[in-house]
Motif scaffolding. Structure first.
Motif, PDB file in Angstrom:
ATOM      1  N   UNK A 161      55.574 -26.543 -10.248  1.00  0.00           N
ATOM      2  CA  UNK A 161      54.679 -27.691 -10.416  1.00  0.00           C
ATOM      3  C   UNK A 161      55.393 -29.008 -10.705  1.00  0.00           C
ATOM      4  N   UNK A 162      56.647 -28.977 -11.157  1.00  0.00           N
ATOM      5  CA  UNK A 162      57.340 -30.223 -11.476  1.00  0.00           C
ATOM      6  C   UNK A 162      57.505 -30.427 -12.971  1.00  0.00           C
ATOM      7  N   UNK A 163      57.516 -31.684 -13.394  1.00  0.00           N
ATOM      8  CA  UNK A 163      57.771 -32.027 -14.801  1.00  0.00           C
ATOM      9  C   UNK A 163      56.714 -31.399 -15.709  1.00  0.00           C
ATOM     10  N   UNK A 164      57.185 -30.676 -16.739  1.00  0.00           N
ATOM     11  CA  UNK A 164      56.288 -29.912 -17.589  1.00  0.00           C
ATOM     12  C   UNK A 164      56.203 -30.507 -18.993  1.00  0.00           C
ATOM     13  N   UNK A 165      54.997 -30.485 -19.531  1.00  0.00           N
ATOM     14  CA  UNK A 165      54.779 -30.769 -20.945  1.00  0.00           C
ATOM     15  C   UNK A 165      54.265 -29.504 -21.602  1.00  0.00           C
ATOM     16  N   UNK A 166      54.701 -29.237 -22.822  1.00  0.00           N
ATOM     17  CA  UNK A 166      54.321 -28.001 -23.502  1.00  0.00           C
ATOM     18  C   UNK A 166      53.728 -28.314 -24.867  1.00  0.00           C
ATOM     19  N   UNK A 167      52.586 -27.706 -25.154  1.00  0.00           N
ATOM     20  CA  UNK A 167      52.045 -27.715 -26.512  1.00  0.00           C
ATOM     21  C   UNK A 167      52.189 -26.301 -27.054  1.00  0.00           C
ATOM     22  N   UNK A 168      52.892 -26.185 -28.161  1.00  0.00           N
ATOM     23  CA  UNK A 168      53.257 -24.902 -28.745  1.00  0.00           C
ATOM     24  C   UNK A 168      52.565 -24.733 -30.097  1.00  0.00           C
ATOM     25  N   UNK A 169      51.672 -23.738 -30.178  1.00  0.00           N
ATOM     26  CA  UNK A 169      51.065 -23.372 -31.464  1.00  0.00           C
ATOM     27  C   UNK A 169      51.997 -22.348 -32.108  1.00  0.00           C
ATOM     28  N   UNK A 170      52.515 -22.633 -33.301  1.00  0.00           N
ATOM     29  CA  UNK A 170      53.545 -21.752 -33.854  1.00  0.00           C
ATOM     30  C   UNK A 170      53.813 -22.085 -35.317  1.00  0.00           C
ATOM     31  N   UNK A 171      54.137 -21.066 -36.088  1.00  0.00           N
ATOM     32  CA  UNK A 171      54.599 -21.291 -37.458  1.00  0.00           C
ATOM     33  C   UNK A 171      56.071 -21.662 -37.478  1.00  0.00           C
ATOM     34  N   UNK A 172      56.781 -21.365 -36.366  1.00  0.00           N
ATOM     35  CA  UNK A 172      58.232 -21.534 -36.309  1.00  0.00           C
ATOM     36  C   UNK A 172      58.633 -22.451 -35.155  1.00  0.00           C
ATOM     37  N   UNK A 173      59.784 -23.088 -35.276  1.00  0.00           N
ATOM     38  CA  UNK A 173      60.258 -23.990 -34.228  1.00  0.00           C
ATOM     39  C   UNK A 173      60.712 -23.245 -32.979  1.00  0.00           C
ATOM     40  N   UNK A 178      50.417 -38.618 -19.392  1.00  0.00           N
ATOM     41  CA  UNK A 178      50.970 -39.822 -18.768  1.00  0.00           C
ATOM     42  C   UNK A 178      52.458 -39.674 -18.443  1.00  0.00           C
ATOM     43  N   UNK A 179      53.060 -38.548 -18.890  1.00  0.00           N
ATOM     44  CA  UNK A 179      54.502 -38.355 -18.709  1.00  0.00           C
ATOM     45  C   UNK A 179      54.853 -37.217 -17.753  1.00  0.00           C
ATOM     46  N   UNK A 180      53.963 -36.241 -17.619  1.00  0.00           N
ATOM     47  CA  UNK A 180      54.320 -35.003 -16.919  1.00  0.00           C
ATOM     48  C   UNK A 180      53.370 -34.711 -15.771  1.00  0.00           C
ATOM     49  N   UNK A 181      53.769 -33.737 -14.936  1.00  0.00           N
ATOM     50  CA  UNK A 181      52.942 -33.324 -13.802  1.00  0.00           C
ATOM     51  C   UNK A 181      51.889 -32.303 -14.211  1.00  0.00           C
ATOM     52  N   UNK A 182      52.204 -31.506 -15.223  1.00  0.00           N
ATOM     53  CA  UNK A 182      51.243 -30.512 -15.710  1.00  0.00           C
ATOM     54  C   UNK A 182      51.587 -30.139 -17.151  1.00  0.00           C
ATOM     55  N   UNK A 183      50.639 -29.486 -17.812  1.00  0.00           N
ATOM     56  CA  UNK A 183      50.799 -29.115 -19.225  1.00  0.00           C
ATOM     57  C   UNK A 183      50.609 -27.611 -19.374  1.00  0.00           C
ATOM     58  N   UNK A 224      39.012 -23.945 -31.461  1.00  0.00           N
ATOM     59  CA  UNK A 224      38.580 -25.319 -31.210  1.00  0.00           C
ATOM     60  C   UNK A 224      39.691 -26.148 -30.587  1.00  0.00           C
ATOM     61  N   UNK A 225      40.919 -25.936 -31.032  1.00  0.00           N
ATOM     62  CA  UNK A 225      42.036 -26.722 -30.494  1.00  0.00           C
ATOM     63  C   UNK A 225      42.370 -26.318 -29.062  1.00  0.00           C
ATOM     64  N   UNK A 226      42.215 -25.034 -28.725  1.00  0.00           N
ATOM     65  CA  UNK A 226      42.424 -24.599 -27.340  1.00  0.00           C
ATOM     66  C   UNK A 226      41.349 -25.210 -26.437  1.00  0.00           C
ATOM     67  N   UNK A 227      40.121 -25.247 -26.911  1.00  0.00           N
ATOM     68  CA  UNK A 227      39.043 -25.876 -26.154  1.00  0.00           C
ATOM     69  C   UNK A 227      39.368 -27.332 -25.875  1.00  0.00           C
ATOM     70  N   UNK A 228      39.834 -28.050 -26.897  1.00  0.00           N
ATOM     71  CA  UNK A 228      40.155 -29.469 -26.747  1.00  0.00           C
ATOM     72  C   UNK A 228      41.290 -29.676 -25.750  1.00  0.00           C
ATOM     73  N   UNK A 229      42.302 -28.816 -25.810  1.00  0.00           N
ATOM     74  CA  UNK A 229      43.453 -28.963 -24.915  1.00  0.00           C
ATOM     75  C   UNK A 229      43.111 -28.580 -23.485  1.00  0.00           C
ATOM     76  N   UNK A 230      42.410 -27.465 -23.319  1.00  0.00           N
ATOM     77  CA  UNK A 230      42.147 -26.924 -21.976  1.00  0.00           C
ATOM     78  C   UNK A 230      41.162 -27.763 -21.179  1.00  0.00           C
ATOM     79  N   UNK A 231      40.488 -28.695 -21.831  1.00  0.00           N
ATOM     80  CA  UNK A 231      39.525 -29.534 -21.117  1.00  0.00           C
ATOM     81  C   UNK A 231      40.200 -30.543 -20.198  1.00  0.00           C
ATOM     82  N   UNK A 232      41.532 -30.751 -20.378  1.00  0.00           N
ATOM     83  CA  UNK A 232      42.232 -31.725 -19.542  1.00  0.00           C
ATOM     84  C   UNK A 232      42.661 -31.087 -18.222  1.00  0.00           C
ATOM     85  N   UNK A 233      42.501 -31.832 -17.140  1.00  0.00           N
ATOM     86  CA  UNK A 233      42.771 -31.292 -15.796  1.00  0.00           C
ATOM     87  C   UNK A 233      44.236 -30.941 -15.572  1.00  0.00           C
ATOM     88  N   UNK A 234      45.147 -31.531 -16.330  1.00  0.00           N
ATOM     89  CA  UNK A 234      46.572 -31.238 -16.132  1.00  0.00           C
ATOM     90  C   UNK A 234      47.023 -29.959 -16.827  1.00  0.00           C
TER      91      UNK A 234
END
Length: 313
Positions: free
Chosen positions: A142-154, A233-238, A270-280
């Protein structure tokens, strides 16, 4: 011919309400040319876990937990029976060679994407190490990727002490040039769960880190909305990467690295719902569930509910 009165050979002996469709009934095994809305693949690998883990068993328990949910949303007054979920099955990993298994995961995700059968995809781990080959494959497709990571650890541990593990996926991606540090967002990082060295690494690489204190002060939904907008605004997909140990141990007892002070199950959904609503947003993985440590499949059921928030959005 004598007919059976109560036996149905080859079919499960379960109650069936004619008006209820369960989510697992919408799974369609992949065949050549099959098209759907959601692609599902199992990445049953946990031999790179730094703690004893049978997370490789999670794909089958999460799939089984889908039978606990119907396709109808009363809140939205909408039935999602028309959403086609194409199941590509589970990757056959190598019994002893970890690097070979990681490569098999990468190849399998890549081949799934090359079929162009679906619009969005869900990967079921496995430990968090599976995110490294999975995100690589998505980046290549898909190209340039953005990642949102739910995690207790880095999950940016060094690779000297043990090689690639479930604690190294995001260091592997960043150092390998597959992911820019500024395009990684970490949600739910817990206090007293990481080392100063890795705290400094996230700062040096420009990773956006939101701790549990940030969530308490700001709220998880405003954080998600802010970062989704910035990344889009920075990536091709998330890509969403959900390590279930971000959830408090009271709600997710089946994680190898459980701990107190995490987010609630409601905050996760709730946070997954908020994130997944975006088309990217094209993909999500769910990792770090060990069914052998779970209680009444609580963690696998939460994972299945998380899938619904991603799929029916």
């Amino acid at each position: 011919m004598v007919k059976f009165s109560y036996l149905q050979p080859g079919k499960p002996a379960v109650f069936k309400d004619q008006f209820v469709t369960k989510v697992n009934e919408c799974l369609i095994p992949y065949s050549e040319g099959e098209k759907g809305n959601i692609g599902l693949i199992g990445l049953p690998f946990s031999k790179t876990s730094i703690s004893l883990s049978q997370a490789s068993d999670a794909p089958k328990t999460i799939r089984a937990s889908m039978s606990s949910f119907s396709t109808f949303s009363g809140e939205k007054e909408k039935d999602y029976t028309g959403i086609r979920i194409i199941d590509f099955g589970d990757v056959h990993t190598h019994p002893t060679d970890m690097e070979e298994s990681i490569e098999r995961l990468h190849i399998s995700v890549r081949e799934m994407l090359e079929k162009n059968a679906c619009q969005r995809y869900i990967m079921l781990g496995g430990d968090h190490g599976v995110s490294y080959p999975s995100i690589r494959a998505f980046k290549e497709h898909y190209g340039e990727v953005g990642v949102i990571q739910w995690d207790a650890h880095h999950d940016v541990r060094n690779l000297v002490d043990g090689g690639r593990t479930n604690g190294t996926p995001f260091r592997s991606l960043i150092d390998g040039g597959h992911l820019k540090g500024g395009n990684l967002v970490q949600i739910g990082i817990r206090d007293y769960a990481n080392a100063k060295e890795y705290h400094n690494y996230t700062k040096d690489k420009g990773i956006s880190v939101y701790t549990m204190e940030d969530i308490e002060m700001t709220g998880i939904i405003p954080i998600i909305k802010k970062e989704i907008k910035r990344l889009s605004e920075l990536v091709d997909f998330i890509y969403l990467s959900v390590d279930m140990d971000v959830v408090d141990q009271a709600f997710a007892p089946g994680c190898p690295a459980i701990g107190p002070g995490g987010i609630t199950s409601r905050e996760l959904l709730a946070s997954i719902t908020a994130a997944a609503s975006h088309e990217k947003v094209k993909a999500m993985d769910i990792v770090e569930i060990d069914p052998s440590k779970d209680f009444r499949d609580m963690t696998s059921r939460l994972a299945a509910a998380t899938m619904l928030r991603f799929m029916y959005n």
